[in-house]
Design a protein around this motif. Structure first.
Motif, PDB file in Angstrom:
ATOM      1  N   MET A   5      33.733  40.899  41.644  1.00 23.64           N
ATOM      2  CA  MET A   5      33.032  42.139  41.302  1.00 23.64           C
ATOM      3  C   MET A   5      33.984  43.174  40.701  1.00 23.64           C
ATOM      4  N   LYS A   6      35.171  42.730  40.345  1.00 26.57           N
ATOM      5  CA  LYS A   6      36.118  43.657  39.718  1.00 26.57           C
ATOM      6  C   LYS A   6      35.799  43.800  38.237  1.00 26.57           C
ATOM      7  N   HIS A   7      36.253  44.887  37.651  1.00 24.35           N
ATOM      8  CA  HIS A   7      35.910  45.234  36.276  1.00 24.35           C
ATOM      9  C   HIS A   7      36.161  44.076  35.305  1.00 24.35           C
ATOM     10  N   SER A  51      44.078  48.152  38.912  1.00 20.99           N
ATOM     11  CA  SER A  51      44.416  46.771  38.564  1.00 20.99           C
ATOM     12  C   SER A  51      43.139  46.018  38.187  1.00 20.99           C
ATOM     13  N   GLN A  52      43.329  44.890  37.522  1.00 19.25           N
ATOM     14  CA  GLN A  52      42.196  44.029  37.147  1.00 19.25           C
ATOM     15  C   GLN A  52      41.086  44.784  36.403  1.00 19.25           C
ATOM     16  N   GLN A  53      41.498  45.600  35.462  1.00 19.97           N
ATOM     17  CA  GLN A  53      40.526  46.207  34.532  1.00 19.97           C
ATOM     18  C   GLN A  53      40.421  45.325  33.296  1.00 19.97           C
ATOM     19  N   GLY A  88      30.803  45.886  48.316  1.00 14.24           N
ATOM     20  CA  GLY A  88      31.078  45.836  46.874  1.00 14.24           C
ATOM     21  C   GLY A  88      32.513  46.241  46.585  1.00 14.24           C
ATOM     22  N   HIS A  89      33.254  45.343  45.936  1.00  9.88           N
ATOM     23  CA  HIS A  89      34.695  45.561  45.710  1.00  9.88           C
ATOM     24  C   HIS A  89      35.016  45.217  44.259  1.00  9.88           C
ATOM     25  N   THR A  90      35.293  46.143  43.402  1.00 13.28           N
ATOM     26  CA  THR A  90      35.539  47.544  43.629  1.00 13.28           C
ATOM     27  C   THR A  90      35.141  48.318  42.364  1.00 13.28           C
ATOM     28  N   SER A 140      41.419  51.512  55.398  1.00 17.06           N
ATOM     29  CA  SER A 140      42.826  51.141  55.397  1.00 17.06           C
ATOM     30  C   SER A 140      42.894  49.634  55.181  1.00 17.06           C
ATOM     31  N   GLN A 141      43.603  49.210  54.133  1.00 16.66           N
ATOM     32  CA  GLN A 141      43.609  47.780  53.823  1.00 16.66           C
ATOM     33  C   GLN A 141      44.297  46.986  54.931  1.00 16.66           C
ATOM     34  N   MET A 142      45.420  47.485  55.415  1.00 16.00           N
ATOM     35  CA  MET A 142      46.206  46.816  56.461  1.00 16.00           C
ATOM     36  C   MET A 142      46.701  45.433  56.061  1.00 16.00           C
ATOM     37  N   ALA A 151      34.985  38.995  56.160  1.00 18.70           N
ATOM     38  CA  ALA A 151      36.035  38.195  55.526  1.00 18.70           C
ATOM     39  C   ALA A 151      35.853  38.230  54.016  1.00 18.70           C
ATOM     40  N   GLU A 152      36.993  38.125  53.351  1.00 18.69           N
ATOM     41  CA  GLU A 152      37.008  38.044  51.883  1.00 18.69           C
ATOM     42  C   GLU A 152      37.055  36.585  51.475  1.00 18.69           C
ATOM     43  N   TYR A 153      36.397  36.247  50.375  1.00 18.11           N
ATOM     44  CA  TYR A 153      36.565  34.918  49.786  1.00 18.11           C
ATOM     45  C   TYR A 153      36.298  35.014  48.294  1.00 18.11           C
ATOM     46  N   PHE A 161      33.874  39.906  48.098  1.00 14.33           N
ATOM     47  CA  PHE A 161      34.363  38.939  47.116  1.00 14.33           C
ATOM     48  C   PHE A 161      35.734  39.400  46.613  1.00 14.33           C
ATOM     49  N   GLY A 162      36.686  38.462  46.600  1.00 12.37           N
ATOM     50  CA  GLY A 162      38.069  38.839  46.309  1.00 12.37           C
ATOM     51  C   GLY A 162      38.306  39.324  44.896  1.00 12.37           C
ATOM     52  N   ASN A 163      37.601  38.768  43.945  1.00 10.32           N
ATOM     53  CA  ASN A 163      37.833  39.131  42.546  1.00 10.32           C
ATOM     54  C   ASN A 163      36.557  39.340  41.737  1.00 10.32           C
ATOM     55  N   PHE A 205      38.850  40.692  57.306  1.00  9.47           N
ATOM     56  CA  PHE A 205      40.076  39.931  57.013  1.00  9.47           C
ATOM     57  C   PHE A 205      40.114  39.601  55.528  1.00  9.47           C
ATOM     58  N   TRP A 206      41.320  39.685  54.933  1.00  9.98           N
ATOM     59  CA  TRP A 206      41.430  39.382  53.493  1.00  9.98           C
ATOM     60  C   TRP A 206      41.665  37.880  53.322  1.00  9.98           C
ATOM     61  N   GLY A 207      40.613  37.139  53.627  1.00  7.43           N
ATOM     62  CA  GLY A 207      40.660  35.692  53.501  1.00  7.43           C
ATOM     63  C   GLY A 207      40.186  35.027  54.769  1.00  7.43           C
ATOM     64  N   VAL A 215      36.883  53.903  45.243  1.00  4.33           N
ATOM     65  CA  VAL A 215      38.219  54.169  44.673  1.00  4.33           C
ATOM     66  C   VAL A 215      39.263  53.456  45.527  1.00  4.33           C
ATOM     67  N   ASN A 216      40.034  52.608  44.879  1.00  2.00           N
ATOM     68  CA  ASN A 216      41.081  51.834  45.551  1.00  2.00           C
ATOM     69  C   ASN A 216      42.456  52.289  45.110  1.00  2.00           C
ATOM     70  N   GLU A 217      43.332  52.488  46.063  1.00  2.00           N
ATOM     71  CA  GLU A 217      44.751  52.643  45.771  1.00  2.00           C
ATOM     72  C   GLU A 217      45.033  53.762  44.770  1.00  2.00           C
TER      73      GLU A 217
HETATM   74  O1  G3I Z   1      41.337  33.513  37.036  1.00  2.00           O
HETATM   75  C1  G3I Z   1      42.685  33.247  36.633  1.00  2.00           C
HETATM   76  C2  G3I Z   1      42.827  31.797  36.217  1.00  2.00           C
HETATM   77  O2  G3I Z   1      42.042  31.560  35.075  1.00  2.00           O
HETATM   78  C3  G3I Z   1      44.310  31.526  35.933  1.00  2.00           C
HETATM   79  O3  G3I Z   1      44.479  30.157  35.681  1.00  2.00           O
HETATM   80  C4  G3I Z   1      45.159  31.891  37.145  1.00  2.00           C
HETATM   81  C5  G3I Z   1      46.653  31.712  36.866  1.00  2.00           C
HETATM   82  O4  G3I Z   1      47.440  32.492  37.723  1.00  2.00           O
HETATM   83  O5  G3I Z   1      44.946  33.246  37.450  1.00  2.00           O
HETATM   84  C6  G3I Z   1      43.598  33.530  37.803  1.00  2.00           C
HETATM   85  O6  G3I Z   1      43.472  34.877  38.104  1.00  2.00           O
HETATM   86  C7  G3I Z   1      44.039  35.283  39.336  1.00  2.00           C
HETATM   87  C8  G3I Z   1      42.933  35.886  40.196  1.00  2.00           C
HETATM   88  O7  G3I Z   1      43.484  36.417  41.393  1.00  2.00           O
HETATM   89  C9  G3I Z   1      41.883  34.845  40.574  1.00  2.00           C
HETATM   90  O8  G3I Z   1      42.439  33.843  41.343  1.00  2.00           O
HETATM   91  C10 G3I Z   1      45.095  36.324  39.041  1.00  2.00           C
HETATM   92  O9  G3I Z   1      46.188  35.713  38.362  1.00  2.00           O
HETATM   93  C11 G3I Z   1      45.585  36.939  40.340  1.00  2.00           C
HETATM   94  O10 G3I Z   1      46.448  38.039  40.022  1.00  2.00           O
HETATM   95  C12 G3I Z   1      44.402  37.469  41.150  1.00  2.00           C
HETATM   96  O11 G3I Z   1      44.920  37.950  42.375  1.00  2.00           O
HETATM   97  C13 G3I Z   1      44.074  38.830  43.091  1.00  2.00           C
HETATM   98  C14 G3I Z   1      44.766  40.184  43.219  1.00  2.00           C
HETATM   99  O12 G3I Z   1      43.952  41.035  43.996  1.00  2.00           O
HETATM  100  C15 G3I Z   1      44.999  40.837  41.866  1.00  2.00           C
HETATM  101  O13 G3I Z   1      45.777  41.961  42.003  1.00  2.00           O
HETATM  102  C16 G3I Z   1      43.850  38.239  44.464  1.00  2.00           C
HETATM  103  O14 G3I Z   1      43.085  37.033  44.350  1.00  2.00           O
HETATM  104  C17 G3I Z   1      43.094  39.258  45.331  1.00  2.00           C
HETATM  105  O15 G3I Z   1      43.034  38.769  46.658  1.00  2.00           O
HETATM  106  C18 G3I Z   1      43.838  40.575  45.321  1.00  2.00           C
HETATM  107  O16 G3I Z   1      43.103  41.484  46.100  1.00  2.00           O
HETATM  108  C19 G3I Z   1      43.641  42.832  46.192  1.00  2.00           C
HETATM  109  C20 G3I Z   1      42.463  43.741  46.429  1.00  2.00           C
HETATM  110  O17 G3I Z   1      41.498  43.565  45.424  1.00  2.00           O
HETATM  111  C21 G3I Z   1      42.910  45.205  46.497  1.00  2.00           C
HETATM  112  N1  G3I Z   1      43.919  45.382  47.504  1.00  2.00           N
HETATM  113  C22 G3I Z   1      45.079  44.487  47.374  1.00  2.00           C
HETATM  114  C23 G3I Z   1      44.625  43.035  47.353  1.00  2.00           C
HETATM  115  C24 G3I Z   1      45.819  42.117  47.295  1.00  2.00           C
HETATM  116  O18 G3I Z   1      46.526  42.281  46.098  1.00  2.00           O
END
Ligand code: G3I
Length: 386
Positions: free
Chosen positions: A94-96, A134-136, A127-129, A272-274, A64-66, A90-92, A341-343, A181-183
């Motif tokens: 470990m991202k760049h 995205s999220q660089q 480890g993700h990712t 596959s993310q699914m 599970a993701e959290y 971890f959902g976010n 599961f993503w969550g 490598v994602n997406e």
């Molecule tokens: O940390 C900020 C916070 O300071 C701010 O107040 C808030 C306002 O919106 O945003 C917070 O950042 C958000 C971050 O999640 C943490 O909660 C971002 O806006 C939001 O865009 C980000 O969403 C994440 C998303 O990737 C980004 O594209 C989701 O949590 C995360 O579940 C999702 O995961 C991705 C996988 O990594 C790759 N595959 C697709 C999947 C779903 O998009």
């Protein structure tokens, strides 16, 4: 009001992009797996077995993701993770853009807190990712580009920044698998590599491939090479995955990803993310898994969530059981990287709580989908039903 509208439009377009709303394939009713005895657990964390015990007995791991905020705020999350899951992502954290600051400094403090707790509970980490569009940390990357004397120097600086990121991440974290490598593929229906021409230029998008010889393929090659070399340098072992979304609905993308994996010995897993919905057919699941198995690599479902689709008679519970059933039937045990599961709770889903795409409701109570998955895995596992 304007801000709210803008945010809604942005969210809608992100969801449309990640969920592949452009797909026009007709929905097909899923075929449920063979019926099993309806053994319903007393309740999630009170039941004798967790989903992880049952999944392990079936020869697979379940994850599970959290995120950090869920981890710090939701007491029940920790109970559920310990009881039902054996691997976590971890959902976010470990991202760049979470590891690297705008000035380029690296900090692991937030994920380290999460890793410490996960280790104490015996949870293994994916480890993700290491490479995503995205999220660089674009502030830092843009500074490198601005500072460079010319385009060649800028490209070299970006390539160095990525190699350094991979090296530091692999050195620091002990994981059983890396999403390297994602997406990397576009949604053009032709399985093309993602590039500036086929990807909408949103504020959060940074296409590493623009700075590598050979474009996004060159970037993927370099990312896997860097990850493999770093594992060797630090005496570590982990599976190295390429993963993408919509593989169940986009055969061209599936083919491109699998062919790439087959041609690169540094890739040890395909994911596959699914991020699917209940309209998905059993044939689509089967075709995807069979092609992934054919690569000979590990096969992982890495970000499963199942909101309701447009066919009212299709249920989330049935589709989740079907996915596990097909996974166990089609993927040989030696190739199983598991299903994550993503969550955990619907209330924290990235899709929005109202989509209810997960196994636990907003109060972390197990839903019908949990009960049916439990019953299916228990039956298949041969474990004691008392
Ligand atoms: O940390 C900020 C916070 O300071 C701010 O107040 C808030 C306002 O919106 O945003 C917070 O950042 C958000 C971050 O999640 C943490 O909660 C971002 O806006 C939001 O865009 C980000 O969403 C994440 C998303 O990737 C980004 O594209 C989701 O949590 C995360 O579940 C999702 O995961 C991705 C996988 O990594 C790759 N595959 C697709 C999947 C779903 O998009």
């Amino acid at each position: 009001m304007k801000t709210n509208l803008w945010l809604s439009l942005l969210l809608a377009s992100v969801l449309a992009c990640a969920c592949g709303k452009d797909d026009t394939r007709p929905p097909v009713t899923p075929t449920p797996p063979d019926p099993v005895d309806p053994v319903v657990p007393d309740s999630g964390t009170d039941a004798k077995w967790g989903l992880k015990d049952l999944a392990q007995a079936c020869g697979m791991v379940i994850g599970a993701e959290y995120t950090y905020s869920e981890y710090t705020q939701d007491k029940q999350l920790q109970e559920v993770l310990k009881h039902d899951f054996d691997v976590v992502t971890f959902g976010n954290e470990m991202k760049h853009d979470n590891i690297v600051s705008g000035s380029g400094t690296i900090s692991f403090s937030r994920p380290d807190q999460m890793v410490g707790w996960a280790n104490d509970c015996g949870l293994k980490l994916c480890g993700h990712t290491l490479g995503w569009h995205s999220q660089q940390q674009t502030d830092y990357l843009q500074t490198l580009i601005d500072r460079a004397a010319d385009a060649d120097a800028a490209a070299a600086a970006i390539r160095d920044a990525h190699a350094t990121f991979v090296d530091k991440m692999v050195e620091h974290f002990d994981v059983y698998a890396w999403d390297v490598v994602n997406e990397a593929f576009a949604d053009d229906g032709m399985g093309s590599w993602r590039n500036s021409g086929n990807t909408e230029a949103k504020y959060h998008v940074f296409l590493w491939g623009n700075y590598f010889e050979g474009g996004t393929k060159g970037f993927a090659d370099a990312a896997f090479r860097s990850a493999k070399e770093a594992l060797a340098r630090y005496g570590k072992k982990a599976d190295l995955y390429i993963n993408d979304y919509n593989l169940e609905w986009n055969p061209a993308k599936l083919e491109s990803l699998c062919k790439y994996a087959e041609g690169n010995p540094d890739v040890t897993g395909v994911g596959s993310q699914m991020h699917c919905n209940t309209d998905l057919s059993v044939d689509a699941i089967r075709n995807m898994l069979m092609r992934m198995v054919k690569t000979g690599k590990k096969v992982r479902i890495s970000e499963l969530d199942v909101p309701q689709g447009s066919i009212p008679t299709n249920s989330q519970a049935d589709l989740i059981v079907t996915i596990f059933d097909q996974y166990l039937k089609i993927v040989p045990e030696a190739q199983r990287g598991g299903i994550t599961f993503w969550g955990v709770s619907d209330k924290n889903s990235w899709l929005g709580a109202n989509k209810e795409p997960l196994l636990f409701d907003a109060a972390y109570r197990p839903k019908e989908s949990y009960d049916k998955l439990y019953a299916y895995l228990l039956d298949r596992s041969g474990l004691d039903k008392e």
